[in-house]
Design an enzyme around this catalytic site. Structure first.
Site, PDB file in Angstrom:
ATOM      1  N   ASN A 208       1.964 -10.136   7.990  1.00 10.33           N
ATOM      2  CA  ASN A 208       0.907  -9.273   8.533  1.00 10.33           C
ATOM      3  C   ASN A 208      -0.356 -10.101   8.718  1.00 10.33           C
ATOM      4  OD1 ASN A 208      -0.792  -9.051   6.035  1.00 10.33           O
ATOM      5  ND2 ASN A 208       1.116  -8.203   5.252  1.00 10.33           N
ATOM      6  N   ASP A 276       5.707  -3.647   3.046  1.00 15.52           N
ATOM      7  CA  ASP A 276       6.376  -2.484   2.460  1.00 15.52           C
ATOM      8  C   ASP A 276       7.885  -2.680   2.378  1.00 15.52           C
ATOM      9  OD1 ASP A 276       4.087  -0.932   2.034  1.00 15.52           O
ATOM     10  OD2 ASP A 276       3.958  -0.491   4.169  1.00 15.52           O
ATOM     11  N   LYS A 286      20.126 -20.074   9.663  1.00 16.29           N
ATOM     12  CA  LYS A 286      19.399 -19.596  10.836  1.00 16.29           C
ATOM     13  C   LYS A 286      20.295 -18.708  11.718  1.00 16.29           C
ATOM     14  CE  LYS A 286      16.749 -21.161  14.762  1.00 16.29           C
ATOM     15  NZ  LYS A 286      16.526 -22.236  15.709  1.00 16.29           N
ATOM     16  N   PRO A 303       9.150  -3.430  -3.971  1.00 21.34           N
ATOM     17  CA  PRO A 303       8.545  -2.749  -5.112  1.00 21.34           C
ATOM     18  C   PRO A 303       7.065  -2.525  -4.828  1.00 21.34           C
ATOM     19  CG  PRO A 303       8.884  -5.081  -5.592  1.00 21.34           C
ATOM     20  CD  PRO A 303       9.550  -4.802  -4.274  1.00 21.34           C
ATOM     21  N   ASP A 304       6.527  -1.397  -5.276  1.00 20.91           N
ATOM     22  CA  ASP A 304       5.093  -1.165  -5.140  1.00 20.91           C
ATOM     23  C   ASP A 304       4.425  -1.737  -6.395  1.00 20.91           C
ATOM     24  OD1 ASP A 304       2.455  -0.099  -5.193  1.00 20.91           O
ATOM     25  OD2 ASP A 304       3.079   1.364  -3.683  1.00 20.91           O
ATOM     26  N   ILE A 305       3.776  -2.873  -6.226  1.00 15.92           N
ATOM     27  CA  ILE A 305       3.243  -3.608  -7.385  1.00 15.92           C
ATOM     28  C   ILE A 305       2.104  -2.819  -8.018  1.00 15.92           C
ATOM     29  CG2 ILE A 305       2.298  -5.826  -8.142  1.00 15.92           C
ATOM     30  CD1 ILE A 305       3.474  -6.921  -5.403  1.00 15.92           C
ATOM     31  N   PHE A 323      -6.342  -1.275  -3.016  1.00 19.32           N
ATOM     32  CA  PHE A 323      -7.002  -1.214  -1.721  1.00 19.32           C
ATOM     33  C   PHE A 323      -6.249  -0.226  -0.845  1.00 19.32           C
ATOM     34  CE2 PHE A 323     -10.376  -4.359  -0.945  1.00 19.32           C
ATOM     35  CZ  PHE A 323     -10.455  -4.861  -2.236  1.00 19.32           C
ATOM     36  N   LYS A 337      -3.850   8.357  -1.952  1.00 18.22           N
ATOM     37  CA  LYS A 337      -3.169   7.134  -2.420  1.00 18.22           C
ATOM     38  C   LYS A 337      -3.524   6.819  -3.869  1.00 18.22           C
ATOM     39  CE  LYS A 337      -2.331   4.165   0.722  1.00 18.22           C
ATOM     40  NZ  LYS A 337      -2.578   3.236   1.820  1.00 18.22           N
ATOM     41  N   LYS A 341      -0.531   6.546  -6.571  1.00 17.56           N
ATOM     42  CA  LYS A 341      -0.193   5.268  -7.216  1.00 17.56           C
ATOM     43  C   LYS A 341      -0.594   5.261  -8.690  1.00 17.56           C
ATOM     44  CE  LYS A 341       0.045   2.653  -3.075  1.00 17.56           C
ATOM     45  NZ  LYS A 341       0.712   1.436  -2.635  1.00 17.56           N
TER      46      LYS A 341
HETATM   47  O1  C5P Z   1       0.694   1.740   0.136  1.00 20.32           O
HETATM   48  P1  C5P Z   1      -0.312   0.760   0.663  1.00 20.32           P
HETATM   49  O2  C5P Z   1       0.307  -0.545   1.102  1.00 20.32           O
HETATM   50  O3  C5P Z   1      -1.256   1.294   1.673  1.00 20.32           O
HETATM   51  O4  C5P Z   1      -1.217   0.461  -0.636  1.00 20.32           O
HETATM   52  C1  C5P Z   1      -2.194  -0.520  -0.632  1.00 20.32           C
HETATM   53  C2  C5P Z   1      -2.453  -0.973  -2.038  1.00 20.32           C
HETATM   54  O5  C5P Z   1      -1.255  -1.099  -2.772  1.00 20.32           O
HETATM   55  C3  C5P Z   1      -3.095  -2.336  -2.077  1.00 20.32           C
HETATM   56  O6  C5P Z   1      -3.901  -2.406  -3.226  1.00 20.32           O
HETATM   57  C4  C5P Z   1      -1.880  -3.248  -2.185  1.00 20.32           C
HETATM   58  O7  C5P Z   1      -2.221  -4.488  -2.777  1.00 20.32           O
HETATM   59  C5  C5P Z   1      -0.968  -2.449  -3.050  1.00 20.32           C
HETATM   60  N1  C5P Z   1       0.463  -2.624  -2.795  1.00 20.32           N
HETATM   61  C6  C5P Z   1       1.252  -3.217  -3.736  1.00 20.32           C
HETATM   62  N2  C5P Z   1       2.603  -3.349  -3.527  1.00 20.32           N
HETATM   63  C7  C5P Z   1       3.166  -2.882  -2.388  1.00 20.32           C
HETATM   64  C8  C5P Z   1       2.354  -2.272  -1.415  1.00 20.32           C
HETATM   65  C9  C5P Z   1       1.010  -2.163  -1.634  1.00 20.32           C
HETATM   66  O8  C5P Z   1       0.736  -3.649  -4.761  1.00 20.32           O
HETATM   67  N3  C5P Z   1       4.475  -3.020  -2.199  1.00 20.32           N
END
Ligand code: C5P
Length: 397
Positions: A208, A276, A286, A303-305, A323, A337, A341
């Protein structure tokens, strides 16, 4: 920064001694004055001339050098510094320190001083693991000596394990933290930053537009207030700040592993633009244009960290900040959000292309906390970082 700080750098005899030449430069770049002391064993690895040239200072080597005693006695030398750094600290040098021996200039200075001492050990893994070394480390920690490293990795002798000298940037971070008198002095803070790269095959990836500028500025601002910062970054456009512990990763899954491996933090700021999804069927080699049609990529969720750390039952940082980069209904989405979270604060910003924020130097953010949404004026990313660091320091004081 280390302006006006005086560091006495004791260089012990280890293969990693050559890294102290870079350390001297990095400390001086930050404004410190460095006076090197070279042990006899250290002189087998680096020359006094190199140390002297890089530090632009006299190198002290001999306890019984009358000229030195006439210029500056060893007692004075040991006390004139704001910090004594021992790098590399060999098993032998630490054993002498722990036992209170003083049979050369370095050990005499270390025994005669009342200045804070920071050691950066470096030795073979077996020597590090030896009960005698571990006893000495425990004794030195009990005496209030600070440690940085050693790191785990491949050693010059070909073995693998703990014993490698900490990276120069980590030693600089530890020096900064030891000398800081800011409100976050000695507090461990974690910052994620930059994009992630999710491989499609060994040569292609999904990424990104995050430059890492805001996360980098936040890490720098926190370090400037004395925090001991672990900075976990994806492949960013801007270089990582000096004076922080840098962990470089590529993928979201690697970022989560690095966050979980970092020491417990009192504050965690998740500024990274984490992908995501990753490609579940990424090619091991390749992917070829072989005429058999277009490849189909299958995605799997990353994983959502931020959510993982926010919802930790144990070891959750006191303050978790996320963020929310949005393009519409910024505040409403960001507020939702924060709840979803489980983090404490969300920094919301509008990243619609018209704002020029993504990849730009300015940011216009809204801080969302339990108390509601607080809109900040548009300002430079550095100014946002400084204001946020100040708020963080106030919140955990
Ligand atoms: O869900 P979204 O990507 O909009 O959330 C943004 C926040 O979540 C940011 O603080 C980003 O660093 C964190 N994040 C994360 N792991 C992910 C996706 C987002 O820690 N897989």
């Amino acid at each position: 920064m280390l302006a006006d700080k005086h560091i006495l750098l004791i260089v012990g005899g280890g293969i990693a001694a050559f890294k102290t030449l870079d350390l001297v430069r990095r400390l001086r770049d930050r404004g410190a004055r460095v006076t090197p002391v070279l042990t006899q064993a250290g002189a087998a690895f680096v020359t006094p001339l190199s140390l002297s040239a890089l530090s632009a200072a006299k190198v002290y080597q001999d306890l019984f050098d009358l000229t030195d005693e006439a210029e500056m006695g060893h007692i004075e030398l040991s006390r004139a510094a704001d910090l004594i750094v021992v790098a590399p600290a060999t098993a032998d040098l630490m054993a002498k320190m722990a036992a209170g021996l003083a049979n050369d200039l370095a050990t005499t200075l270390l025994l005669a001083t009342d200045t804070q001492v920071l050691v950066a050990p470096s030795m073979n893994v077996r020597m590090w693991d030896h009960p005698a070394t571990q006893r000495n480390i425990a004794a030195l920690k009990g005496d209030g000596v600070l440690f940085v490293g050693p790191n785990e990795g491949e050693m010059a002798c070909g073995e693998y394990g703990p014993g490698r000298l900490a990276d120069v940037s980590e030693i600089v971070t530890a020096v900064d933290a030891a000398l800081s008198d800011g409100p976050l002095k000695g507090r461990h803070v974690l910052v994620t930053s930059g994009p992630t790269h999710e491989p499609i095959d060994p040569v292609r990836y999904i990424a990104n537009r995050s430059s890492g500028a805001q996360g980098t500025a936040i890490a720098r601002a926190l370090a400037a207030l004395g925090a001991d910062v672990t900075f976990i970054t994806g492949p960013a456009d801007v270089p990582p700040p000096l004076g922080v512990r840098v962990v470089k990763i590529q993928t979201a899954r690697e970022m989560l592993a690095a966050v979980q491996a970092a020491p417990l933090a009192v504050v965690a700021v998740f500024a990274a633009a984490v992908a995501d999804w990753h490609v579940a069927n990424a090619g091991q080699s390749k992917i070829k244009k072989d005429g058999a049609g277009l490849p189909t990529l299958e995605f799997a969720e990353n994983p959502d960290i931020l959510a993982t750390i926010s919802q930790l039952a144990q070891g959750r940082p006191q303050l978790v900040i996320g963020f929310a980069a949005e393009t519409d209904d910024v505040i409403a989405h960001a507020t939702a959000k924060r709840k979803r979270k489980g983090c404490d604060w969300i920094i919301a910003n509008d990243v619609s292309p018209a704002t020029g924020i993504m990849g730009g130097t300015e940011n216009a953010v809204t801080l969302i906390t339990d108390d509601g949404a607080e809109e900040w004026p548009r300002m430079s990313k550095d100014a946002v970082a400084a204001a946020l660091a100040k708020r963080i320091a106030g919140a955990i004081a």
